[in-house]
Design an enzyme around this catalytic site. Structure first.
Site, mmCIF file in Angstrom:
data_model
loop_
_atom_site.group_PDB
_atom_site.id
_atom_site.type_symbol
_atom_site.label_atom_id
_atom_site.label_comp_id
_atom_site.label_asym_id
_atom_site.label_seq_id
_atom_site.Cartn_x
_atom_site.Cartn_y
_atom_site.Cartn_z
ATOM 1 N N ARG A 165 8.810 -7.969 0.586
ATOM 2 C CA ARG A 165 9.470 -8.452 1.803
ATOM 3 C C ARG A 165 9.400 -9.968 1.916
ATOM 4 O O ARG A 165 10.136 -10.562 2.655
ATOM 5 C CB ARG A 165 8.824 -7.801 3.030
ATOM 6 C CG ARG A 165 9.188 -6.335 3.169
ATOM 7 C CD ARG A 165 8.316 -5.638 4.165
ATOM 8 N NE ARG A 165 6.924 -5.738 3.758
ATOM 9 C CZ ARG A 165 5.907 -5.356 4.488
ATOM 10 N NH1 ARG A 165 6.099 -4.854 5.680
ATOM 11 N NH2 ARG A 165 4.667 -5.470 4.038
ATOM 12 N N LYS A 167 -8.480 6.898 5.420
ATOM 13 C CA LYS A 167 -7.652 6.367 6.503
ATOM 14 C C LYS A 167 -7.403 7.479 7.516
ATOM 15 O O LYS A 167 -7.492 8.647 7.180
ATOM 16 C CB LYS A 167 -6.290 5.919 5.949
ATOM 17 C CG LYS A 167 -6.304 4.538 5.334
ATOM 18 C CD LYS A 167 -4.875 4.069 5.161
ATOM 19 C CE LYS A 167 -4.794 2.693 4.555
ATOM 20 N NZ LYS A 167 -3.397 2.283 4.295
ATOM 21 N N SER A 225 5.140 -0.050 8.559
ATOM 22 C CA SER A 225 4.860 1.252 9.183
ATOM 23 C C SER A 225 3.952 1.085 10.390
ATOM 24 O O SER A 225 4.158 1.725 11.431
ATOM 25 C CB SER A 225 4.196 2.185 8.164
ATOM 26 O OG SER A 225 5.071 2.407 7.102
ATOM 27 N N HIS A 242 12.056 1.374 3.632
ATOM 28 C CA HIS A 242 11.691 2.212 2.486
ATOM 29 C C HIS A 242 12.912 2.974 1.968
ATOM 30 O O HIS A 242 13.135 3.058 0.766
ATOM 31 C CB HIS A 242 10.612 3.241 2.876
ATOM 32 C CG HIS A 242 9.291 2.655 3.287
ATOM 33 N ND1 HIS A 242 8.619 3.052 4.418
ATOM 34 C CD2 HIS A 242 8.497 1.724 2.707
ATOM 35 C CE1 HIS A 242 7.475 2.394 4.514
ATOM 36 N NE2 HIS A 242 7.373 1.567 3.503
#
Ligand code: COA
Length: 163
Positions: free
Chosen positions: A90, A41, A129, A17
């Site tokens: 990615r 979440k 993450s 990031h």
């Protein structure tokens, strides 16, 4: 003036990031790192904790600020007059998901907003993450994969939770 948003959960922020933030900051007049606060979440760090930690990690990068938001990304973009939304790619699997999200968001933006994709530095293309969280929680080293201040915060969290 080009005002760009780089949004995400950043739970936690990784070096991948940070690499994207550095590169995007060179391209736009103003870059806001938008930390999503999603109450459904159960993040490792609260949105406010993430905001403070990210601020510290990007302190030396000029014209970057950090903010929290909740709800629809497009609502936040419209309310704050962003004209660019940055996304990191990615690989192929990111692209499939990202294009759908970008197209849906494009319907919701009120002004002219472009989604710009930046390729992640290959040395960070394997990090996520959740992988950083999992490896750290099981005692593996993630040094060099997350900024040092984030690593310290993760270690503190682990000690406080007794794990
Ligand atoms: N380096 C390292 N890791 C990266 C990366 C990079 N350059 N780019 C992405 N990742 C990782 C993230 O850490 C994340 O890992 P995780 O799944 O293990 O947590 C994963 O790739 C997915 O990243 P991302 O797609 O950015 O997801 P996110 O949860 O961080 O953020 C939002 C997604 C906030 C942009 C999106 O959920 C959103 O817009 N939410 C608001 C609600 C909304 O508007 N919904 C409608 C959308 S059409």
């Amino acid at each position: 003036m080009n005002k760009a948003l780089y949004a995400g959960s950043f739970d936690p922020l990784t070096c991948g990031h940070v690499d994207l933030i550095k590169r995007a900051a060179k391209l736009y007049d103003e870059l806001v790192v938008g930390v999503i606060n999603n109450p459904s979440k159960r993040p490792l760090f609260t949105a406010e904790e993430r905001r403070v930690m990210i601020e510290e990690a990007v302190r030396k990068i000029s014209h970057v600020s950090v903010d929290c938001f909740s709800g629809l990304l497009a609502d936040y973009v419209n309310a704050n007059n962003f004209n660019v939304v940055i996304r990191g790619l990615r690989g192929n699997t990111d692209f499939e998901y990202e294009i759908q999200m970008a197209q849906m968001n494009a319907r919701l933006y009120e002004g002219k907003v472009e989604t710009i994709f930046l390729m992640t530095d290959p040395s960070y293309s394997f990090i996520s993450s959740s992988m950083a969280r999992e490896v750290a929680s099981l005692g593996g080293s993630i040094k060099g994969l997350v900024p040092d201040n984030i690593l310290e915060a993760m270690n503190r969290k682990k000690m406080n939770s007794g794990r």
